[in-house]
Design a protein around this motif. Sequence first.
Motif, PDB file in Angstrom:
ATOM      1  N   ARG A   1      10.287  10.086   2.906  1.00 27.78           N
ATOM      2  CA  ARG A   1      10.544  11.450   3.475  1.00 27.78           C
ATOM      3  C   ARG A   1       9.407  12.045   4.222  1.00 27.78           C
ATOM      4  N   LYS A   2       8.267  12.035   3.494  1.00 28.94           N
ATOM      5  CA  LYS A   2       7.060  12.823   4.122  1.00 28.94           C
ATOM      6  C   LYS A   2       6.749  11.839   5.281  1.00 28.94           C
ATOM      7  N   VAL A   3       6.717  10.948   5.210  1.00 29.21           N
ATOM      8  CA  VAL A   3       6.326  10.156   6.558  1.00 29.21           C
ATOM      9  C   VAL A   3       7.226  10.219   7.819  1.00 29.21           C
ATOM     10  N   TYR A   4       8.549  10.353   7.488  1.00 24.53           N
ATOM     11  CA  TYR A   4       9.659  10.570   8.447  1.00 24.53           C
ATOM     12  C   TYR A   4       9.252  11.966   8.987  1.00 24.53           C
ATOM     13  N   ARG A   5       8.987  13.029   8.016  1.00 26.19           N
ATOM     14  CA  ARG A   5       8.728  14.308   8.752  1.00 26.19           C
ATOM     15  C   ARG A   5       7.416  14.370   9.459  1.00 26.19           C
ATOM     16  N   PHE A   6       6.778  13.550   9.137  1.00 21.16           N
ATOM     17  CA  PHE A   6       5.253  13.459   9.773  1.00 21.16           C
ATOM     18  C   PHE A   6       5.326  13.089  11.391  1.00 21.16           C
ATOM     19  N   ILE A   7       6.334  11.835  11.259  1.00 20.04           N
ATOM     20  CA  ILE A   7       6.498  11.136  12.647  1.00 20.04           C
ATOM     21  C   ILE A   7       7.289  12.182  13.583  1.00 20.04           C
TER      22      ILE A   7
ATOM     23  N   ALA B   1      11.565   3.429  -5.876  1.00 22.47           N
ATOM     24  CA  ALA B   1      11.557   4.191  -6.938  1.00 22.47           C
ATOM     25  C   ALA B   1      11.742   5.753  -6.246  1.00 22.47           C
ATOM     26  N   ASP B   2      12.060   6.679  -7.218  1.00 22.35           N
ATOM     27  CA  ASP B   2      11.983   7.940  -6.577  1.00 22.35           C
ATOM     28  C   ASP B   2      10.744   8.286  -5.997  1.00 22.35           C
ATOM     29  N   GLU B   3       9.626   8.158  -6.281  1.00 19.25           N
ATOM     30  CA  GLU B   3       8.391   8.484  -5.798  1.00 19.25           C
ATOM     31  C   GLU B   3       8.253   7.826  -4.492  1.00 19.25           C
ATOM     32  N   ALA B   4       8.710   6.646  -4.264  1.00 20.34           N
ATOM     33  CA  ALA B   4       8.605   6.026  -3.011  1.00 20.34           C
ATOM     34  C   ALA B   4       9.513   6.523  -1.906  1.00 20.34           C
ATOM     35  N   ARG B   5      10.799   6.978  -2.472  1.00 25.03           N
ATOM     36  CA  ARG B   5      11.587   7.625  -1.562  1.00 25.03           C
ATOM     37  C   ARG B   5      10.952   9.108  -1.080  1.00 25.03           C
ATOM     38  N   LYS B   6      10.439   9.677  -1.846  1.00 27.03           N
ATOM     39  CA  LYS B   6       9.529  11.115  -1.394  1.00 27.03           C
ATOM     40  C   LYS B   6       8.493  10.680  -0.476  1.00 27.03           C
TER      41      LYS B   6
ATOM     42  N   LEU C   1       0.774  -1.296  -0.104  1.00 27.12           N
ATOM     43  CA  LEU C   1       0.043  -0.071  -0.060  1.00 27.12           C
ATOM     44  C   LEU C   1       0.788   1.470   0.013  1.00 27.12           C
ATOM     45  N   ILE C   2       2.081   1.182   0.121  1.00 25.70           N
ATOM     46  CA  ILE C   2       2.946   2.425   0.333  1.00 25.70           C
ATOM     47  C   ILE C   2       3.002   3.371  -1.107  1.00 25.70           C
ATOM     48  N   PRO C   3       2.922   2.341  -2.155  1.00 23.90           N
ATOM     49  CA  PRO C   3       3.100   3.391  -3.456  1.00 23.90           C
ATOM     50  C   PRO C   3       1.758   3.919  -3.709  1.00 23.90           C
ATOM     51  N   LEU C   4       0.564   3.405  -2.989  1.00 26.64           N
ATOM     52  CA  LEU C   4      -0.820   3.748  -3.593  1.00 26.64           C
ATOM     53  C   LEU C   4      -1.037   5.276  -3.765  1.00 26.64           C
ATOM     54  N   PRO C   5      -0.579   6.103  -2.966  1.00 23.58           N
ATOM     55  CA  PRO C   5      -0.934   7.617  -2.995  1.00 23.58           C
ATOM     56  C   PRO C   5      -0.355   8.106  -4.645  1.00 23.58           C
ATOM     57  N   TRP C   6       0.844   7.954  -5.092  1.00 24.04           N
ATOM     58  CA  TRP C   6       0.842   8.618  -6.266  1.00 24.04           C
ATOM     59  C   TRP C   6       0.443   7.922  -7.495  1.00 24.04           C
ATOM     60  N   HIS C   7       0.090   6.773  -7.284  1.00 26.75           N
ATOM     61  CA  HIS C   7      -0.461   5.910  -8.228  1.00 26.75           C
ATOM     62  C   HIS C   7      -1.954   6.489  -8.481  1.00 26.75           C
ATOM     63  N   LEU C   8      -2.572   6.632  -7.376  1.00 29.71           N
ATOM     64  CA  LEU C   8      -3.996   7.451  -7.568  1.00 29.71           C
ATOM     65  C   LEU C   8      -3.770   8.693  -8.141  1.00 29.71           C
ATOM     66  N   GLU C   9      -2.881   9.527  -7.803  1.00 33.62           N
ATOM     67  CA  GLU C   9      -2.428  10.930  -8.500  1.00 33.62           C
ATOM     68  C   GLU C   9      -2.239  10.723  -9.936  1.00 33.62           C
ATOM     69  N   ALA C  10      -1.583   9.628 -10.362  1.00 27.31           N
ATOM     70  CA  ALA C  10      -1.425   9.272 -11.939  1.00 27.31           C
ATOM     71  C   ALA C  10      -2.446   8.600 -12.619  1.00 27.31           C
ATOM     72  N   TRP C  11      -3.594   8.684 -12.050  1.00 27.53           N
ATOM     73  CA  TRP C  11      -4.698   7.791 -12.556  1.00 27.53           C
ATOM     74  C   TRP C  11      -4.490   6.631 -13.002  1.00 27.53           C
TER      75      TRP C  11
END
Length: 368
Positions: free
Chosen positions: A300-306, A292-297, A22-32
Amino acid sequence: MMLNPTYPAIPLFSFVGFALVLIPLPWHLEAWNSGTCLYMVWTALALLNQAVNSIVWRDNAINWAPVWCDISSRLVVGVAVAIPAASLCINRRLYKIATIRTVSVSKVDKRRAVLIDLLIGLGLPVLQMVLQFIVEGHRFNIFEDIGCYPSTYNSPPAFVLSYVWPTVIGLVSAVYCILTLRAFMQRRAQFSEFLSSTTSLTINRYFRLMALATTELLCTVPISAYGIYLNAVKAPIYPWKGFADAHYNYSRVELVPAVIWRMDNIAVVSFALSQWSLVFCGLIFFAFFGFADEARKQYRKVYRFILKRLGVSRADSSSGLRAPNLSLGSLPVYVPRSERPKSEKDTLSSVYYSPSLEDFKEDVQSKA
């Protein structure tokens, strides 16, 4: 009590796979990327279902939760078609991209593509669950260490309505995959021009999608074809005497101890294939998209959120202040069981093949 060799590996890997897929789900939703999203959601649901079943029914075959088993057993049926159908959506989209004649794609075209993917990735699994009821001899089965499982009356209609669909969908995907490779080799220049004009799909993501769909295809077709072989050759095929005959005493639930079903080597192999193939689907998806690059982004977002939740500012973290170390403390592919209703002796169900209970008793008595 018989030792369960798959515990705690199956629930552990299923839970890990559920989270990772489920980790890559957000950016795949954004990309349709509807086909990819369907693959992730169905795989995650299947892994979560498997993990819960393997924990609740560890070392027991008691009907603790009938309603859960009604849902769980039908989910097993749906996932058998859903994951290959999602892979078909991915292969179909890759083919459309490889053969596209214009670099501009309107929102109407995108919505139409998403709608078709939903009809395939959601419509076919739901249809499979409905058709399964026709050849479902009784409510469900519970296998010790496995959990809730559907039952299927092994008759000619079962092959048409249930067994063959993962293989058929996999073969259609194979055709799309071959045509995609051919189109890509013929039109590489125009293909690169199209990808450079869109922000939702890069060349690396395209080839990762192709690798994922091809890997799933190479697993689905052999496993599902093997299931058809077992039901057609190794298990007896009973004549279809009508809906009422097949559903006689439909409400019953078969409870099968591990000591019984583990006496059949085919049942052991079949269950292992079903369980580990789901884990493989989750892990292989993360292997293609989790680094992938999207995953690393996203990481980082999750790390900052924590850090923000823990009250640690980015300035503190960059100056050497560490956040507290917190430790937290398991193609497709289902092929239903065979059974005998009414006057014939009931049989046990497995993923592909179901020896009869009487056969087990005779086998035990002969070995005693």
